[in-house]
Design a protein around this motif. Structure first.
Motif, short mmCIF file in Angstrom:
data_model
loop_
_atom_site.label_atom_id
_atom_site.label_comp_id
_atom_site.label_asym_id
_atom_site.label_seq_id
_atom_site.Cartn_x
_atom_site.Cartn_y
_atom_site.Cartn_z
N GLU A 154 1.01 -1.22 -0.04
CA GLU A 154 -0.03 0.06 -0.23
C GLU A 154 0.88 1.11 0.12
OE1 GLU A 154 -3.01 -0.40 3.04
OE2 GLU A 154 -3.77 -2.17 1.94
N GLU A 155 2.06 1.09 -0.33
CA GLU A 155 2.87 2.24 -0.43
C GLU A 155 3.13 3.15 0.63
OE1 GLU A 155 2.06 4.14 -4.18
OE2 GLU A 155 2.11 2.16 -5.48
N GLN A 156 3.24 2.55 1.81
CA GLN A 156 3.48 3.30 3.04
C GLN A 156 5.06 3.60 3.34
OE1 GLN A 156 1.59 0.63 6.01
NE2 GLN A 156 -0.43 0.94 5.14
N PHE A 157 5.75 3.03 2.59
CA PHE A 157 7.30 3.18 2.65
C PHE A 157 7.65 4.49 1.86
CE2 PHE A 157 7.65 -1.47 3.59
CZ PHE A 157 7.85 -1.23 4.78
N SER A 158 8.53 5.18 2.25
CA SER A 158 9.28 6.46 1.52
C SER A 158 10.67 6.40 1.98
CB SER A 158 8.52 7.77 1.59
OG SER A 158 8.78 8.19 3.06
N LEU A 159 11.32 7.20 1.09
CA LEU A 159 12.81 7.26 1.32
C LEU A 159 13.04 8.64 1.64
CD1 LEU A 159 14.65 4.96 -1.52
CD2 LEU A 159 14.08 4.46 0.71
N HIS A 160 13.76 8.84 2.41
CA HIS A 160 14.53 10.16 2.98
C HIS A 160 16.21 10.16 2.37
CE1 HIS A 160 11.50 12.10 6.06
NE2 HIS A 160 10.90 11.65 4.72
N TYR A 161 16.80 11.12 2.03
CA TYR A 161 18.04 11.12 1.67
C TYR A 161 19.04 12.07 2.49
CZ TYR A 161 15.67 9.01 -2.25
OH TYR A 161 14.89 8.06 -3.24
N GLN A 162 20.03 11.65 2.93
CA GLN A 162 20.72 12.17 3.64
C GLN A 162 22.14 12.70 3.10
OE1 GLN A 162 22.77 10.95 7.42
NE2 GLN A 162 22.49 12.93 8.43
N PRO A 163 22.74 13.85 2.74
CA PRO A 163 23.68 14.20 2.10
C PRO A 163 24.99 13.65 2.67
CG PRO A 163 22.45 16.36 2.47
CD PRO A 163 21.63 15.12 3.45
N LYS A 164 26.17 13.43 1.70
CA LYS A 164 27.25 13.34 2.31
C LYS A 164 28.24 14.36 1.65
CE LYS A 164 27.14 8.35 2.06
NZ LYS A 164 27.85 6.97 1.19
N ILE A 165 29.26 14.91 2.53
CA ILE A 165 29.88 16.26 2.16
C ILE A 165 31.29 15.76 1.89
CG2 ILE A 165 30.21 18.38 2.82
CD1 ILE A 165 27.48 17.93 2.55
N ASN A 166 32.19 16.29 0.70
CA ASN A 166 33.48 16.36 0.59
C ASN A 166 34.29 17.13 1.71
OD1 ASN A 166 36.00 16.85 -0.36
ND2 ASN A 166 35.53 16.11 -2.52
N ALA A 167 34.97 16.33 2.41
CA ALA A 167 35.54 17.24 3.56
C ALA A 167 36.67 18.09 3.23
CB ALA A 167 36.26 16.15 4.39
N ALA A 168 37.27 18.09 1.69
CA ALA A 168 37.97 18.94 1.50
C ALA A 168 37.34 20.28 1.01
CB ALA A 168 39.03 18.37 0.54
N THR A 169 36.25 19.93 0.31
CA THR A 169 35.60 21.13 -0.55
C THR A 169 34.32 21.77 0.15
OG1 THR A 169 34.21 19.61 -1.88
CG2 THR A 169 36.56 20.09 -2.77
N GLY A 170 33.85 20.99 1.01
CA GLY A 170 32.37 21.12 1.72
C GLY A 170 31.27 21.09 0.65
N GLU A 171 31.56 20.39 -0.66
CA GLU A 171 30.57 20.05 -1.51
C GLU A 171 29.81 18.81 -1.31
OE1 GLU A 171 31.20 20.72 -5.86
OE2 GLU A 171 33.33 21.46 -5.03
N LEU A 172 28.41 18.85 -1.73
CA LEU A 172 27.57 17.49 -1.69
C LEU A 172 28.26 16.75 -2.41
CD1 LEU A 172 24.84 16.55 -0.90
CD2 LEU A 172 23.93 17.48 -3.02
N CYS A 173 28.59 15.38 -2.25
CA CYS A 173 29.31 14.40 -2.98
C CYS A 173 28.33 13.14 -3.15
CB CYS A 173 30.74 14.11 -2.53
SG CYS A 173 30.95 13.45 -1.00
N GLY A 174 27.50 13.03 -2.30
CA GLY A 174 26.61 11.65 -2.47
C GLY A 174 25.47 12.01 -1.59
N ILE A 175 24.43 10.80 -1.67
CA ILE A 175 23.39 10.79 -0.62
C ILE A 175 23.19 9.26 -0.25
CG2 ILE A 175 22.22 13.00 -1.54
CD1 ILE A 175 20.40 11.35 -3.12
N GLU A 176 22.54 9.34 0.99
CA GLU A 176 22.31 8.11 1.46
C GLU A 176 20.75 7.93 1.63
OE1 GLU A 176 23.87 6.86 5.34
OE2 GLU A 176 22.87 4.79 5.34
N ALA A 177 20.39 6.93 1.02
CA ALA A 177 18.77 6.36 1.00
C ALA A 177 18.53 5.77 2.34
CB ALA A 177 18.33 5.54 0.01
#
Ligand code: C2E
Ligand code: CA
Ligand code: CA
Ligand code: CA
Length: 274
Positions: free
Chosen positions: A36-59
């Motif tokens: 019944e589609e009660q699940f959903s995904l949230h996404y948490q950013p991963k940050i490149n430590a050297a540049t501070g840029e977003l480099c990936g996400i975890e579902a």
């Protein structure tokens, strides 16, 4: 008392009943939740430590139960692992994460890698390769934008089969992370035998790292060793600016934690890819 021999009355004291009932409600609800589609995904950013840029996400999975409300994954993932239903959940999460990432890419948004948590069970009971291939084929996502997070539990048995599966996945361009590193059974020695892309240092190593000298020297040693094996280090659960700076000084490659962002619903994560 007379009832003493009756296990039913001894175990199901009134105070325990609600807990047991909730557990059963969750267990029974999982199949329905998927249908019944009660699940959903949230996404948490991963940050490149050297540049501070977003480099990936975890579902990260979320369950909105019609009666219980939001049920945190810690409450139903362990139950699903016990029953084996986790194979269905992993499959749903993998497909949905790939589908969503492909949709963002097709919309011209920033291309980043999405990480999916895979239960150790999938290495032994499920057909992980087939599940992955089907998900990739159906969504059309380039496997170079997929990462799988596995825990040290996969190393408890059949190491040869695990290595073979990981080699196959890496050959397809998929990244493999060791999640919650340091909390389980693996040793740095075992790590050496594995074609792993990166190691995620468990949150428990990060908490208090700025004041605990023993902890920080252990973490430093782990990071140096992981680097010497040509793998990256991701620090999990970074909550303060001090912890972040400390992890950068120790040369962690990527950072993840509430300091940067909590896990976000898809619509909010999308804004970060613009
Ligand atoms: P995990 O894979 O280690 O995921 C990280 C957990 O830490 C997430 O909790 C995340 O929200 C939380 N977290 C992130 N940054 C911070 C921080 O700075 N401080 C603190 N205190 N916590 C932080 P969440 O989403 O509740 O997930 C809990 C666990 O449930 C996950 O741990 C993972 O083992 C499991 N899980 C979640 N989603 C999935 C899934 O889709 N499939 C499978 N198989 N397991 C999942
Ligand atoms: Ca994870
Ligand atoms: Ca983790
Ligand atoms: Ca965990």
């Amino acid at each position: 008392a007379k009832e003493e021999g009756n296990g039913y009355y001894r175990f199901f004291k009134p105070s325990l009943a609600p807990l047991v009932e909730e557990k059963m409600q969750i267990d029974n609800g999982l199949y329905k939740a998927l249908k019944e589609e009660q699940f959903s995904l949230h996404y948490q950013p991963k940050i490149n430590a050297a540049t501070g840029e977003l480099c990936g996400i975890e579902a990260l999975i979320r369950w909105s139960h019609p009666e219980l409300g939001m049920v945190p994954p810690d409450k139903f993932i362990p139950l699903a692992e016990e029953s084996g239903f986790i194979l269905e959940i992993d499959n749903w999460v993998f497909r949905e994460a790939c589908r969503q990432n492909k949709e963002w890419q097709d919309a011209g948004l920033k291309k980043i890698s999405v990480s999916v948590n895979i239960s150790a069970r999938h290495f032994f009971q499920g057909n992980l390769k087939e599940m992955v291939e089907r998900g990739l084929a159906d969504t059309g996502l380039d496997p170079h934008y997929v990462s799988l997070e596995i825990t040290e539990g996969v190393f408890m048995r059949n190491m040869e089969q695990v290595i073979e599966t990981i080699l196959y996945l890496r050959g397809r361009g998929i990244q493999i992370s060791i999640d919650d590193f340091g909390t389980g059974y693996s040793s740095l020695n075992q790590l050496q035998r594995l074609p792993i892309s990166d190691v995620k240092l468990d949150r428990s190593f990060i908490r208090g790292i700025t004041s605990d000298e023993k902890k920080s020297s252990i973490v430093k040693a782990i990071i140096d060793l992981v680097h010497s094996m040509n793998m990256k280090v991701v620090a999990e659960g970074v909550e303060t600016a001090d912890e972040s700076q400390f992890c950068k000084d120790l040369r962690c490659d990527e950072l993840q934690g509430y300091l940067f962002s909590r896990p976000l619903p898809a619509e909010q994560l999308k804004e970060l890819l613009k």
